[in-house]
Design a protein around this motif. Sequence first.
Motif, PDB file in Angstrom:
ATOM      1  N   TYR A 115     -12.852  12.268  -3.465  1.00  0.00           N
ATOM      2  CA  TYR A 115     -11.784  12.492  -4.448  1.00  0.00           C
ATOM      3  C   TYR A 115     -11.754  11.452  -5.564  1.00  0.00           C
ATOM      4  O   TYR A 115     -10.998  11.607  -6.524  1.00  0.00           O
ATOM      5  CB  TYR A 115     -10.423  12.493  -3.743  1.00  0.00           C
ATOM      6  CG  TYR A 115     -10.203  13.691  -2.849  1.00  0.00           C
ATOM      7  CD1 TYR A 115      -9.565  14.832  -3.312  1.00  0.00           C
ATOM      8  CD2 TYR A 115     -10.642  13.680  -1.533  1.00  0.00           C
ATOM      9  CE1 TYR A 115      -9.360  15.926  -2.489  1.00  0.00           C
ATOM     10  CE2 TYR A 115     -10.448  14.774  -0.693  1.00  0.00           C
ATOM     11  CZ  TYR A 115      -9.804  15.887  -1.187  1.00  0.00           C
ATOM     12  OH  TYR A 115      -9.610  16.971  -0.364  1.00  0.00           O
ATOM     13  N   GLU A 116     -12.528  10.394  -5.421  1.00  0.00           N
ATOM     14  CA  GLU A 116     -12.568   9.327  -6.420  1.00  0.00           C
ATOM     15  C   GLU A 116     -11.169   8.789  -6.702  1.00  0.00           C
ATOM     16  O   GLU A 116     -10.763   8.631  -7.849  1.00  0.00           O
ATOM     17  CB  GLU A 116     -13.226   9.828  -7.710  1.00  0.00           C
ATOM     18  CG  GLU A 116     -14.659  10.268  -7.507  1.00  0.00           C
ATOM     19  CD  GLU A 116     -15.293  10.788  -8.791  1.00  0.00           C
ATOM     20  OE1 GLU A 116     -14.576  10.852  -9.810  1.00  0.00           O
ATOM     21  OE2 GLU A 116     -16.486  11.111  -8.779  1.00  0.00           O
ATOM     22  N   GLY A 117     -10.430   8.519  -5.650  1.00  0.00           N
ATOM     23  CA  GLY A 117      -9.075   7.989  -5.786  1.00  0.00           C
ATOM     24  C   GLY A 117      -8.087   8.803  -4.994  1.00  0.00           C
ATOM     25  O   GLY A 117      -8.437   9.521  -4.059  1.00  0.00           O
ATOM     26  N   GLY A 118      -6.831   8.708  -5.375  1.00  0.00           N
ATOM     27  CA  GLY A 118      -5.795   9.416  -4.651  1.00  0.00           C
ATOM     28  C   GLY A 118      -5.204   8.565  -3.539  1.00  0.00           C
ATOM     29  O   GLY A 118      -5.468   7.367  -3.428  1.00  0.00           O
ATOM     30  N   ILE A 119      -4.416   9.205  -2.688  1.00  0.00           N
ATOM     31  CA  ILE A 119      -3.734   8.528  -1.587  1.00  0.00           C
ATOM     32  C   ILE A 119      -3.985   9.318  -0.315  1.00  0.00           C
ATOM     33  O   ILE A 119      -3.984  10.557  -0.329  1.00  0.00           O
ATOM     34  CB  ILE A 119      -2.219   8.429  -1.850  1.00  0.00           C
ATOM     35  CG1 ILE A 119      -1.956   7.734  -3.181  1.00  0.00           C
ATOM     36  CG2 ILE A 119      -1.505   7.695  -0.722  1.00  0.00           C
ATOM     37  CD1 ILE A 119      -0.518   7.872  -3.656  1.00  0.00           C
ATOM     38  N   SER A 120      -4.213   8.625   0.785  1.00  0.00           N
ATOM     39  CA  SER A 120      -4.402   9.291   2.072  1.00  0.00           C
ATOM     40  C   SER A 120      -3.601   8.578   3.148  1.00  0.00           C
ATOM     41  O   SER A 120      -3.320   7.383   3.047  1.00  0.00           O
ATOM     42  CB  SER A 120      -5.886   9.322   2.456  1.00  0.00           C
ATOM     43  OG  SER A 120      -6.385   8.009   2.635  1.00  0.00           O
ATOM     44  N   SER A 121      -3.223   9.323   4.164  1.00  0.00           N
ATOM     45  CA  SER A 121      -2.522   8.769   5.322  1.00  0.00           C
ATOM     46  C   SER A 121      -2.906   9.571   6.547  1.00  0.00           C
ATOM     47  O   SER A 121      -3.148  10.783   6.466  1.00  0.00           O
ATOM     48  CB  SER A 121      -0.999   8.820   5.135  1.00  0.00           C
ATOM     49  OG  SER A 121      -0.569   7.990   4.083  1.00  0.00           O
ATOM     50  N   LYS A 151       0.838  -1.192   0.000  1.00  0.00           N
ATOM     51  CA  LYS A 151       0.000   0.000   0.000  1.00  0.00           C
ATOM     52  C   LYS A 151       0.875   1.245   0.000  1.00  0.00           C
ATOM     53  O   LYS A 151       1.919   1.271   0.654  1.00  0.00           O
ATOM     54  CB  LYS A 151      -0.917   0.034   1.228  1.00  0.00           C
ATOM     55  CG  LYS A 151      -2.051  -0.969   1.200  1.00  0.00           C
ATOM     56  CD  LYS A 151      -2.955  -0.762   2.405  1.00  0.00           C
ATOM     57  CE  LYS A 151      -4.157  -1.678   2.376  1.00  0.00           C
ATOM     58  NZ  LYS A 151      -5.055  -1.442   3.549  1.00  0.00           N
ATOM     59  N   GLU A 152       0.426   2.275  -0.712  1.00  0.00           N
ATOM     60  CA  GLU A 152       1.162   3.527  -0.722  1.00  0.00           C
ATOM     61  C   GLU A 152       0.807   4.358   0.505  1.00  0.00           C
ATOM     62  O   GLU A 152      -0.305   4.285   1.022  1.00  0.00           O
ATOM     63  CB  GLU A 152       0.843   4.318  -1.992  1.00  0.00           C
ATOM     64  CG  GLU A 152       1.396   3.689  -3.266  1.00  0.00           C
ATOM     65  CD  GLU A 152       1.068   4.499  -4.491  1.00  0.00           C
ATOM     66  OE1 GLU A 152       1.990   4.811  -5.272  1.00  0.00           O
ATOM     67  OE2 GLU A 152      -0.119   4.813  -4.671  1.00  0.00           O
ATOM     68  N   TYR A 153       1.770   5.155   0.961  1.00  0.00           N
ATOM     69  CA  TYR A 153       1.510   6.080   2.066  1.00  0.00           C
ATOM     70  C   TYR A 153       2.268   7.371   1.812  1.00  0.00           C
ATOM     71  O   TYR A 153       3.209   7.423   1.015  1.00  0.00           O
ATOM     72  CB  TYR A 153       1.891   5.464   3.411  1.00  0.00           C
ATOM     73  CG  TYR A 153       3.347   5.119   3.590  1.00  0.00           C
ATOM     74  CD1 TYR A 153       4.230   5.991   4.240  1.00  0.00           C
ATOM     75  CD2 TYR A 153       3.859   3.906   3.133  1.00  0.00           C
ATOM     76  CE1 TYR A 153       5.563   5.669   4.424  1.00  0.00           C
ATOM     77  CE2 TYR A 153       5.191   3.571   3.318  1.00  0.00           C
ATOM     78  CZ  TYR A 153       6.041   4.457   3.966  1.00  0.00           C
ATOM     79  OH  TYR A 153       7.364   4.139   4.138  1.00  0.00           O
ATOM     80  N   ILE A 154       1.845   8.422   2.486  1.00  0.00           N
ATOM     81  CA  ILE A 154       2.373   9.764   2.250  1.00  0.00           C
ATOM     82  C   ILE A 154       3.483  10.088   3.246  1.00  0.00           C
ATOM     83  O   ILE A 154       3.380   9.780   4.432  1.00  0.00           O
ATOM     84  CB  ILE A 154       1.237  10.798   2.347  1.00  0.00           C
ATOM     85  CG1 ILE A 154       0.187  10.519   1.259  1.00  0.00           C
ATOM     86  CG2 ILE A 154       1.777  12.214   2.203  1.00  0.00           C
ATOM     87  CD1 ILE A 154      -1.039  11.395   1.348  1.00  0.00           C
ATOM     88  N   LEU A 155       4.532  10.710   2.718  1.00  0.00           N
ATOM     89  CA  LEU A 155       5.659  11.121   3.545  1.00  0.00           C
ATOM     90  C   LEU A 155       5.490  12.584   3.960  1.00  0.00           C
ATOM     91  O   LEU A 155       5.082  13.424   3.153  1.00  0.00           O
ATOM     92  CB  LEU A 155       6.974  10.982   2.781  1.00  0.00           C
ATOM     93  CG  LEU A 155       7.237   9.652   2.057  1.00  0.00           C
ATOM     94  CD1 LEU A 155       8.603   9.690   1.397  1.00  0.00           C
ATOM     95  CD2 LEU A 155       7.131   8.481   3.017  1.00  0.00           C
TER      96      LEU A 155
END
Length: 226
Positions: free
Chosen positions: A107-113, A52-56
């Motif tokens: 947002y219909e997608g994107g990345i959140s953390s 899974k992607e996450y935000i730095l």
Amino acid sequence: MEAAMDLMRRMPPGSTETALNALLSLLPDHSLDLLSQVDLRLQVCMDKENNKEYILCEYNRDTDSYRSPWSNIYEPPLEDGTVPSEEMRNLEVEANEVFSVYRDQYYEGGISSVYIWEDEDESFIACFLIKKDGQGKRSYMQIGSWDAIHVIQVGPEEEGAAHYCLNSTVMLSLTTDNKQSGTFNLSGSIRRQMSMTLAVADGHLVNMGKMIEEMEGKLRNSLDQV
């Protein structure tokens, strides 16, 4: 320092990192203040364990490593990295799951953390992040990005209520192209603050979610007027 911050407020998001690095070399004695007060475009990393992607950001950073909200592990590995208490970690896990649903709906997608950690006097701080990049010909948009940073300081509970202070920043960048107007670039950032004292009967997560939803609505309205 005041002049440096005034300059950074006038920089487009795409040039913020370059300008910040220049200021850090010119004002090394103010490095901590600059790094803590200047918001940079959000970067993304992959949690290999959970795929899974996450935000730095500065809120999940320890030295040169970043903690994943999915595995609670630092990358690159860090043996003594700071992690939240069990209570805060449980709230963090739940917040990431709920915020993912919010992100998909709005947002219909994107990345959140989401990152949560203890503060002084039985209070805590939560950071909610959303990054959405897009490209295509929708409304003549070629490429665009939306980076949202919501930091909430939650005070200790008193008589069934708690004080919440929300600081939000949105960085927007758009490039459009059509035959009539040609290529047009728009970028900038907006900051807002909101404070509320709310009953905690439904839980902190519900209260924080309502504040973020209200704040994002106000930020979208402000940006629509540009």
